[in-house]
Design a protein around this motif. Sequence first.
Motif, PDB file in Angstrom:
ATOM      1  N   VAL A 180       0.963  -1.113   0.042  1.00  0.00           N
ATOM      2  CA  VAL A 180      -0.151   0.156  -0.076  1.00  0.00           C
ATOM      3  C   VAL A 180       0.717   0.969   0.128  1.00  0.00           C
ATOM      4  O   VAL A 180       0.812   2.217  -0.802  1.00  0.00           O
ATOM      5  N   VAL A 181       1.978   1.263   0.718  1.00  0.00           N
ATOM      6  CA  VAL A 181       2.991   2.526   0.814  1.00  0.00           C
ATOM      7  C   VAL A 181       3.551   2.752  -0.547  1.00  0.00           C
ATOM      8  O   VAL A 181       3.616   3.675  -0.799  1.00  0.00           O
ATOM      9  N   ILE A 182       4.104   1.512  -0.984  1.00  0.00           N
ATOM     10  CA  ILE A 182       4.855   1.742  -2.254  1.00  0.00           C
ATOM     11  C   ILE A 182       3.908   2.251  -3.460  1.00  0.00           C
ATOM     12  O   ILE A 182       4.478   2.381  -4.656  1.00  0.00           O
ATOM     13  N   SER A 183       2.650   2.049  -3.345  1.00  0.00           N
ATOM     14  CA  SER A 183       1.728   2.402  -4.292  1.00  0.00           C
ATOM     15  C   SER A 183       1.927   3.993  -4.532  1.00  0.00           C
ATOM     16  O   SER A 183       1.499   4.300  -5.816  1.00  0.00           O
ATOM     17  N   GLU A 184       2.201   4.683  -3.662  1.00  0.00           N
ATOM     18  CA  GLU A 184       2.323   6.082  -3.882  1.00  0.00           C
ATOM     19  C   GLU A 184       3.651   6.785  -3.365  1.00  0.00           C
ATOM     20  O   GLU A 184       4.066   7.685  -3.655  1.00  0.00           O
ATOM     21  N   ILE A 185       4.546   6.063  -2.492  1.00  0.00           N
ATOM     22  CA  ILE A 185       5.791   6.574  -2.292  1.00  0.00           C
ATOM     23  C   ILE A 185       6.916   5.753  -2.669  1.00  0.00           C
ATOM     24  O   ILE A 185       6.977   4.443  -2.659  1.00  0.00           O
ATOM     25  N   PRO A 186       7.900   6.281  -3.395  1.00  0.00           N
ATOM     26  CA  PRO A 186       8.961   5.578  -3.845  1.00  0.00           C
ATOM     27  C   PRO A 186       9.643   4.536  -3.011  1.00  0.00           C
ATOM     28  O   PRO A 186       9.806   4.969  -1.860  1.00  0.00           O
ATOM     29  N   ARG A 187      10.172   3.339  -3.399  1.00  0.00           N
ATOM     30  CA  ARG A 187      10.528   2.326  -2.573  1.00  0.00           C
ATOM     31  C   ARG A 187      11.936   2.680  -2.011  1.00  0.00           C
ATOM     32  O   ARG A 187      11.741   2.644  -0.493  1.00  0.00           O
ATOM     33  N   LEU A 188      12.762   3.047  -2.405  1.00  0.00           N
ATOM     34  CA  LEU A 188      13.986   3.568  -1.776  1.00  0.00           C
ATOM     35  C   LEU A 188      13.832   4.674  -0.836  1.00  0.00           C
ATOM     36  O   LEU A 188      14.378   4.813   0.394  1.00  0.00           O
ATOM     37  N   MET A 189      12.962   5.592  -1.117  1.00  0.00           N
ATOM     38  CA  MET A 189      12.755   6.670  -0.305  1.00  0.00           C
ATOM     39  C   MET A 189      11.933   6.405   1.077  1.00  0.00           C
ATOM     40  O   MET A 189      12.249   6.732   1.932  1.00  0.00           O
TER      41      MET A 189
END
Length: 269
Positions: free
Chosen positions: A3-12
């Motif tokens: 759910v998080v990486i659907s809107e926030i880039p992975r490494l960040m």
Amino acid sequence: MKVVISEIPRLMFRGDCMVLASIGLFGIAWFSGQSLKVPAGRWRQLIALASCNIVGWNIFAIYGVSMLPSGRAAILGYTMPLWSALLSVWFLNEPLTRRRLIGLVLGMSGMALLIGAEFEKLGSAPIGVLLMIIAAIFWAAGLVIYKADPLPMSISALTAWQALLGGIPMALAGHALESVEWGRISFWPMFGFWYNVFIGLLFCYWAWNKLVHMVPAAVSSLGSLIIPVVGVFSGMIFLKEVPRWQDFAALVLVLAAIASVLLPPRRTA
């Protein structure tokens, strides 16, 4: 996590979470009167731990998760006990006792049941499968590196330093290579971000390091096998997924694996 990486880039996402969690852990250690100093001659080991437990595990896992169903990705990641048991026998000279061997076989059998049910799906994403297995090996290596010569530090300080040393390069890479408009992130991805900071990392990662410090590598790694089973059943509850016989059988096998390792042996008269 998905759910998080659907809107926030992975490494960040992972880098920022690690750095923020490390600040909280440093604060807890400082207010508790614990020393934050790294013992002389131990920086190399600390960097190796951060490289395996934070950088290696998180980078490979975060990209593997994005290529696989989240529950099945967790199951692959938690093949860690297999690699940990093998590495601890080779490098720590820990005996692979009958009870530990039984626990390992039972636990990995439970994982195999869940993986087998999705074999065709996993086969269509070989890169994701490979990434999750590599992530599991990094995690196991970090466990063995610590158990080989435990650092004489408080668990809070040790966890904080690992999160900081591993989180900074991921955060820097994320902000250099990725971009996001924080003001446009919706509620659940942002909730997941802060959940990872406070629960997933600040508390759970501290608790994991505490467990690793207290018990042998094989025991702590086998105890983690309950996590993907909880993940699968949480999906049934919150995502309305239909349970299968493999899910129930895997739960029984994993609980039996944990019991075989953690319960005290029966005393003979």
